[in-house]
Design an enzyme around this catalytic site. Structure first.
Site, PDB file in Angstrom:
ATOM      1  N   HIS A  88       0.850  -1.196   0.000  1.00 33.80           N
ATOM      2  CA  HIS A  88       0.000   0.000   0.000  1.00 33.80           C
ATOM      3  C   HIS A  88       0.882   1.240   0.000  1.00 33.80           C
ATOM      4  CE1 HIS A  88      -3.980  -1.853   1.667  1.00 33.80           C
ATOM      5  NE2 HIS A  88      -3.350  -2.682   0.870  1.00 33.80           N
ATOM      6  N   TYR A 101      -8.613   5.144   8.119  1.00 36.09           N
ATOM      7  CA  TYR A 101      -8.657   5.471   9.546  1.00 36.09           C
ATOM      8  C   TYR A 101      -9.714   6.557   9.693  1.00 36.09           C
ATOM      9  CZ  TYR A 101      -4.229   2.979  10.418  1.00 36.09           C
ATOM     10  OH  TYR A 101      -3.246   2.011  10.537  1.00 36.09           O
ATOM     11  N   PRO A 132      -2.904  -0.203  18.979  1.00 37.87           N
ATOM     12  CA  PRO A 132      -2.681  -0.627  17.596  1.00 37.87           C
ATOM     13  C   PRO A 132      -2.905   0.458  16.521  1.00 37.87           C
ATOM     14  CG  PRO A 132      -4.667  -1.637  18.480  1.00 37.87           C
ATOM     15  CD  PRO A 132      -4.014  -0.927  19.615  1.00 37.87           C
ATOM     16  N   LYS A 169       2.241  -0.424  15.033  1.00 40.59           N
ATOM     17  CA  LYS A 169       3.671  -0.482  15.341  1.00 40.59           C
ATOM     18  C   LYS A 169       4.130  -1.716  16.119  1.00 40.59           C
ATOM     19  CE  LYS A 169       5.257   3.004  13.319  1.00 40.59           C
ATOM     20  NZ  LYS A 169       5.067   2.344  12.048  1.00 40.59           N
ATOM     21  N   TYR A 187       4.689   6.307  10.053  1.00 37.49           N
ATOM     22  CA  TYR A 187       3.833   5.164   9.710  1.00 37.49           C
ATOM     23  C   TYR A 187       4.615   4.108   8.919  1.00 37.49           C
ATOM     24  CZ  TYR A 187      -0.489   2.682   8.583  1.00 37.49           C
ATOM     25  OH  TYR A 187      -1.465   1.730   8.480  1.00 37.49           O
TER      26      TYR A 187
HETATM   27  P1  RFL Z   1       3.744 -12.134  21.112  1.00 36.37           P
HETATM   28  O1  RFL Z   1       3.291 -12.130  19.696  1.00 36.37           O
HETATM   29  O2  RFL Z   1       2.751 -11.930  22.162  1.00 36.37           O
HETATM   30  O3  RFL Z   1       4.501 -13.503  21.333  1.00 36.37           O
HETATM   31  C1  RFL Z   1       4.874 -13.950  22.616  1.00 36.37           C
HETATM   32  C2  RFL Z   1       4.895 -15.467  22.607  1.00 36.37           C
HETATM   33  O4  RFL Z   1       5.341 -15.923  23.888  1.00 36.37           O
HETATM   34  C3  RFL Z   1       4.521 -16.990  24.316  1.00 36.37           C
HETATM   35  N1  RFL Z   1       4.573 -17.044  25.795  1.00 36.37           N
HETATM   36  C4  RFL Z   1       5.336 -17.931  26.478  1.00 36.37           C
HETATM   37  N2  RFL Z   1       6.147 -18.903  26.070  1.00 36.37           N
HETATM   38  C5  RFL Z   1       6.784 -19.636  27.016  1.00 36.37           C
HETATM   39  N3  RFL Z   1       6.619 -19.428  28.349  1.00 36.37           N
HETATM   40  C6  RFL Z   1       5.803 -18.446  28.808  1.00 36.37           C
HETATM   41  N4  RFL Z   1       5.661 -18.251  30.112  1.00 36.37           N
HETATM   42  C7  RFL Z   1       5.116 -17.654  27.855  1.00 36.37           C
HETATM   43  N5  RFL Z   1       4.240 -16.615  27.934  1.00 36.37           N
HETATM   44  C8  RFL Z   1       3.928 -16.275  26.684  1.00 36.37           C
HETATM   45  C9  RFL Z   1       3.151 -16.663  23.752  1.00 36.37           C
HETATM   46  O5  RFL Z   1       2.344 -17.829  23.632  1.00 36.37           O
HETATM   47  C10 RFL Z   1       3.515 -16.057  22.392  1.00 36.37           C
HETATM   48  O6  RFL Z   1       3.543 -17.028  21.374  1.00 36.37           O
HETATM   49  O7  RFL Z   1       4.902 -11.045  21.362  1.00 36.37           O
HETATM   50  P2  RFL Z   1       6.013 -10.450  20.358  1.00 36.37           P
HETATM   51  O8  RFL Z   1       6.774 -11.542  19.700  1.00 36.37           O
HETATM   52  O9  RFL Z   1       6.737  -9.440  21.143  1.00 36.37           O
HETATM   53  O10 RFL Z   1       5.205  -9.732  19.189  1.00 36.37           O
HETATM   54  C11 RFL Z   1       4.401  -8.608  19.442  1.00 36.37           C
HETATM   55  C12 RFL Z   1       3.224  -8.545  18.455  1.00 36.37           C
HETATM   56  O11 RFL Z   1       2.552  -9.785  18.480  1.00 36.37           O
HETATM   57  C13 RFL Z   1       2.245  -7.405  18.783  1.00 36.37           C
HETATM   58  O12 RFL Z   1       2.954  -6.254  19.139  1.00 36.37           O
HETATM   59  C14 RFL Z   1       1.325  -7.078  17.589  1.00 36.37           C
HETATM   60  O13 RFL Z   1       0.401  -8.106  17.351  1.00 36.37           O
HETATM   61  C15 RFL Z   1       0.584  -5.769  17.833  1.00 36.37           C
HETATM   62  N6  RFL Z   1      -0.358  -5.418  16.769  1.00 36.37           N
HETATM   63  C16 RFL Z   1       0.083  -4.835  15.577  1.00 36.37           C
HETATM   64  N7  RFL Z   1       1.396  -4.645  15.345  1.00 36.37           N
HETATM   65  C17 RFL Z   1       1.826  -4.149  14.159  1.00 36.37           C
HETATM   66  O14 RFL Z   1       3.047  -3.969  13.976  1.00 36.37           O
HETATM   67  N8  RFL Z   1       0.959  -3.845  13.118  1.00 36.37           N
HETATM   68  C18 RFL Z   1      -0.381  -4.012  13.267  1.00 36.37           C
HETATM   69  O15 RFL Z   1      -1.120  -3.786  12.306  1.00 36.37           O
HETATM   70  C19 RFL Z   1      -0.867  -4.492  14.536  1.00 36.37           C
HETATM   71  N9  RFL Z   1      -2.174  -4.679  14.736  1.00 36.37           N
HETATM   72  C20 RFL Z   1      -1.724  -5.653  16.927  1.00 36.37           C
HETATM   73  C21 RFL Z   1      -2.623  -5.254  15.897  1.00 36.37           C
HETATM   74  C22 RFL Z   1      -2.206  -6.270  18.069  1.00 36.37           C
HETATM   75  C23 RFL Z   1      -3.565  -6.483  18.193  1.00 36.37           C
HETATM   76  N10 RFL Z   1      -3.991  -7.135  19.361  1.00 36.37           N
HETATM   77  C24 RFL Z   1      -4.663  -8.366  19.305  1.00 36.37           C
HETATM   78  C25 RFL Z   1      -3.443  -6.729  20.627  1.00 36.37           C
HETATM   79  C26 RFL Z   1      -3.967  -5.463  16.014  1.00 36.37           C
HETATM   80  C27 RFL Z   1      -4.449  -6.053  17.180  1.00 36.37           C
HETATM   81  C28 RFL Z   1      -5.947  -6.213  17.300  1.00 36.37           C
HETATM   82  C1  PHB Z   2      -4.867  -4.794  10.704  1.00 35.89           C
HETATM   83  O1  PHB Z   2      -5.020  -4.958   9.478  1.00 35.89           O
HETATM   84  O2  PHB Z   2      -5.065  -5.713  11.509  1.00 35.89           O
HETATM   85  C2  PHB Z   2      -4.443  -3.479  11.228  1.00 35.89           C
HETATM   86  C3  PHB Z   2      -4.173  -2.439  10.337  1.00 35.89           C
HETATM   87  C4  PHB Z   2      -3.780  -1.191  10.829  1.00 35.89           C
HETATM   88  C5  PHB Z   2      -3.671  -0.999  12.194  1.00 35.89           C
HETATM   89  C6  PHB Z   2      -3.925  -2.042  13.083  1.00 35.89           C
HETATM   90  C7  PHB Z   2      -4.321  -3.276  12.594  1.00 35.89           C
HETATM   91  O3  PHB Z   2      -3.305   0.232  12.664  1.00 35.89           O
END
Ligand code: RFL
Ligand code: PHB
Length: 391
Positions: free
Chosen positions: A73, A202, A293, A297, A385
């Site tokens: 994009h 957004y 979110p 980031k 971004y």
């Molecule tokens: P994770 O992905 O949470 O992975 C951690 C892993 O550790 C495991 N774990 C354990 N393992 C062993 N022993 C324990 N005691 C443990 N406790 C936990 C877990 O099972 C898991 O597999 O952390 P990590 O690697 O730091 O990654 C972070 C990202 O996952 C997170 O920041 C993003 O998902 C945030 N996020 C977004 N980030 C973006 O860069 N772009 C996006 O568009 C974006 N959209 C989002 C998001 C997060 C969202 N939610 C659900 C909070 C949209 C949403 C809705």
């Molecule tokens: C997504 O596609 O899940 C998404 C996109 C943009 C955001 C957060 C999540 O800022």
């Protein structure tokens, strides 16, 4: 007892990417992950990859499917007062862009690459406990069959997300936590429908924020601001579509509707733990920080952290220098606080705050007018971004 150079806790984006980068540098690691592989590969989370994340994946040989299936994009829309205003990311950042490719697809690619290279990943482990992190670290755990295991390592990388065991292993008196909780959450859906827009939208509306994203030609990802204490059971398909249509209305725009097959509510907070090191324990990704979110980031920051950490570990194991490791926390925190500000800014500019006055409402709209009409303001949004360069 197993021995390895780096014991990694967590197979999310941070843990898997770290293990992959270390492998390319000839450094051995073992990953302990509490969930089964299937659960990791099916959990729906992020979708937006910065240019840096994409470049790193491609350069390190795990970007083939991403290049084939991800959607590049070059811009996104801010939508308010019934009108769309495009932020031309590429024109404002010398051709940089973002790629929409789901987090669990990134994880599938990384897991496959690690297993193909013979990596030791223990899925489904329990009772993970860190020992002697200030001197000669060990991790005890039970494997998926309930058998006791022990991992001796030179370094522990805590990549176990917001609710893991690594951050609490830094003594409370040695660290400082910074936390902001927002009075709203995001209601997220996945729907079987064609895209309603070529780019992300957004939207700011008096009823609250909405975000239109995508996953594929037939699956769309959308979010709307909600009460974090609300329940998905209170929202029928009709009610969800009505809310989303209202919050994105104007200029004859209509979302293409379809069957909703996933609903969830996520709370929103900003969090940082400083420093991200204690003795031989280094924490990365959501284990050390959380962003709302709105700036997309979280995953990208996790990847940026382990990029810095992998370089530092390479100097440590190859040149015997711990200078990089000593600088890890401060180096990573610079980028983290930049992303904290950006994520907070996007969140405050676009969401409805219950206690907002009419003055606040006008000021919010004036801010959106500014970032969509002033080139320098739009460039600030665009640069943040698409992501500042790594390293
Ligand atoms: P994770 O992905 O949470 O992975 C951690 C892993 O550790 C495991 N774990 C354990 N393992 C062993 N022993 C324990 N005691 C443990 N406790 C936990 C877990 O099972 C898991 O597999 O952390 P990590 O690697 O730091 O990654 C972070 C990202 O996952 C997170 O920041 C993003 O998902 C945030 N996020 C977004 N980030 C973006 O860069 N772009 C996006 O568009 C974006 N959209 C989002 C998001 C997060 C969202 N939610 C659900 C909070 C949209 C949403 C809705
Ligand atoms: C997504 O596609 O899940 C998404 C996109 C943009 C955001 C957060 C999540 O800022």
């Amino acid at each position: 007892m197993t021995r390895t150079q780096v014991g990694i806790i967590g197979a999310g984006p941070a843990g898997l990417m770290l293990s992959h980068l270390l492998h390319l540098a000839g450094i051995d690691s073992v990953i302990l992950e509490s969930r089964p592989r299937k659960a990791i590969e099916e959990t729906i989370r992020a979708g937006v990859l910065e240019q840096n994340t994409v470049d790193l994946m491609v350069e390190t040989g795990v970007g083939e499917r991403l290049k084939r299936e991800g959607f590049v994009h070059h811009g996104f829309d801010f939508r308010f007062e019934g009108h769309s205003h495009r932020i031309d990311l590429s024109a404002l950042t010398n051709g940089r862009a973002i790629t929409v490719y789901a987090q669990h697809e990134v994880l599938k690619d990384l897991i496959q690459a690690r297993l193909d290279a013979g990596a030791d990943i223990r899925f489904g482990v329990g009772d993970v406990v860190l020992h002697d992190v200030a001197s000669s670290p060990r991790i005890t755990f039970t494997d998926a069959d309930g058998k006791a295991g022990e991992l001796a390592c030179e370094i522990i990388a805590g990549c176990d997300g917001s609710y893991g065991v690594s951050r609490p292993a830094i003594p409370a008196e040695m660290r400082r936590d910074f936390l902001r909780i927002y009075p709203f959450g995001w209601f997220g859906i996945l729907a079987e429908a064609p895209p309603s827009s070529h780019e992300l939208i957004y939207a700011r509306h008096d009823r609250g924020f909405a975000l239109i994203s995508t996953r594929s030609a037939d699956v769309q990802r959308m979010y709307f601001q909600c009460d974090p204490a609300d329940s998905v059971e209170n929202w029928s398909e009709d009610r969800i579509w009505e809310e989303l249509q209202t919050r994105t209305e104007g200029e004859g725009f209509r979302l293409k509707e379809g069957r909703i097959f996933q609903k969830n509510i996520v709370p929103m907070r900003s969090f940082v733990c400083e420093p991200m090191q204690y003795g031989r324990l280094f924490i990365a990704g959501d284990a050390a920080h959380t962003v709302p979110p709105t700036g997309a980031k979280g995953l990208n920051l996790a990847v940026a952290d382990v990029f810095v950490l992998s370089r530092a570990l390479e100097r440590f194991f190859k040149a015997g220098s711990d200078e990089g490791l000593q600088a890890y926390s401060a180096t990573a925190l610079k980028r983290i606080w930049r992303a904290q500000h950006f994520s907070w800014w996007m969140t405050s500019m676009l969401h409805r705050f219950e206690d907002a006055t009419e003055f606040d409402r006008r000021r919010q709209l004036a801010e959106l007018e500014l970032v969509t009409s002033s080139e320098s303001a739009a460039r600030t949004i665009a640069e943040n971004y698409v992501g500042l360069p790594l390293g």
